[in-house]
Design a protein around this motif. Structure first.
Motif, short mmCIF file in Angstrom:
data_model
loop_
_atom_site.label_atom_id
_atom_site.label_comp_id
_atom_site.label_asym_id
_atom_site.label_seq_id
_atom_site.Cartn_x
_atom_site.Cartn_y
_atom_site.Cartn_z
N VAL A 107 -0.02 30.88 -2.71
CA VAL A 107 -1.24 30.71 -1.93
C VAL A 107 -2.39 31.21 -2.78
CG1 VAL A 107 -2.47 31.38 0.17
CG2 VAL A 107 0.02 31.10 0.23
N GLN A 108 -3.41 30.39 -2.95
CA GLN A 108 -4.58 30.84 -3.69
C GLN A 108 -5.81 30.20 -3.11
OE1 GLN A 108 -3.98 29.95 -7.79
NE2 GLN A 108 -3.14 27.94 -7.39
N GLY A 109 -6.94 30.86 -3.31
CA GLY A 109 -8.18 30.31 -2.81
C GLY A 109 -9.28 31.35 -2.79
N ALA A 110 -10.40 30.93 -2.27
CA ALA A 110 -11.59 31.79 -2.25
C ALA A 110 -11.43 32.89 -1.20
CB ALA A 110 -12.83 30.96 -1.95
N GLY A 111 -11.71 34.11 -1.62
CA GLY A 111 -11.79 35.24 -0.71
C GLY A 111 -10.52 35.52 0.07
N VAL A 112 -10.70 36.30 1.15
CA VAL A 112 -9.63 36.64 2.07
C VAL A 112 -10.17 36.52 3.49
CG1 VAL A 112 -8.33 38.16 0.51
CG2 VAL A 112 -10.19 39.12 1.88
N VAL A 113 -9.39 35.99 4.39
CA VAL A 113 -9.78 35.75 5.78
C VAL A 113 -11.21 35.21 5.90
CG1 VAL A 113 -8.10 37.34 6.79
CG2 VAL A 113 -10.35 38.23 6.21
N GLY A 114 -11.55 34.26 5.04
CA GLY A 114 -12.86 33.62 5.10
C GLY A 114 -14.01 34.44 4.56
N LYS A 115 -13.72 35.55 3.91
CA LYS A 115 -14.78 36.43 3.40
C LYS A 115 -14.60 36.70 1.91
CE LYS A 115 -15.27 38.75 7.80
NZ LYS A 115 -14.76 39.78 8.64
N GLN A 116 -15.71 36.99 1.26
CA GLN A 116 -15.69 37.46 -0.13
C GLN A 116 -16.44 38.81 -0.14
OE1 GLN A 116 -17.39 33.86 -1.96
NE2 GLN A 116 -15.46 33.61 -3.02
#
Length: 124
Positions: free
Chosen positions: A61-70
């Protein structure tokens, strides 16, 4: 660049109520605390997780930020969040890293040590 004093703590728990009782999968929550004990401001930009079940099946799993936040963490601040994973066996593990960015734009990886996902009755 020296490794900054940023700590990642993980707590996990089994979530049997999150799947149907006849499900052959196992749901887990993981609660992460990121502590910035350095004197720099950092921002969490991206995440990467490798999730492995007891049969050796892995998913990434990869992507921007965590739980929709950066989140931006100034010196001495911390950020907490809870997320989850579903695996095919009652025991598994996760490991990964956060891609962090300093105020000057320099990026670095903050490793997250391997941690176990397990239903309570499995391990003693």
């Amino acid at each position: 660049m020296d490794v900054l004093d940023i700590k990642v703590r993980v707590k996990t728990r089994h979530l049997p109520e999150h799947l149907p009782s006849d499900s052959k999968q196992f749901a887990f929550a993981y609660h992460i605390t990121i502590e910035n004990n350095s004197d720099k401001t950092v921002q969490l930009i991206n995440r990467y997780w490798k999730i492995t079940d007891a049969n050796g099946k892995t998913s990434e799993v990869q992507g921007a930020g965590v739980v929709g936040k950066q989140p931006i963490l100034k010196a001495g601040e911390q950020f907490e969040y809870t997320s989850g994973a579903v695996i095919d066996t009652p025991v598994g593990n996760m490991e990964g890293y956060y891609e962090m960015e300093l105020e000057d734009g320099e990026r670095f990886r903050l490793p997250i040590d391997i941690f176990r996902l397990a239903i309570p009755s499995i391990l003693h």
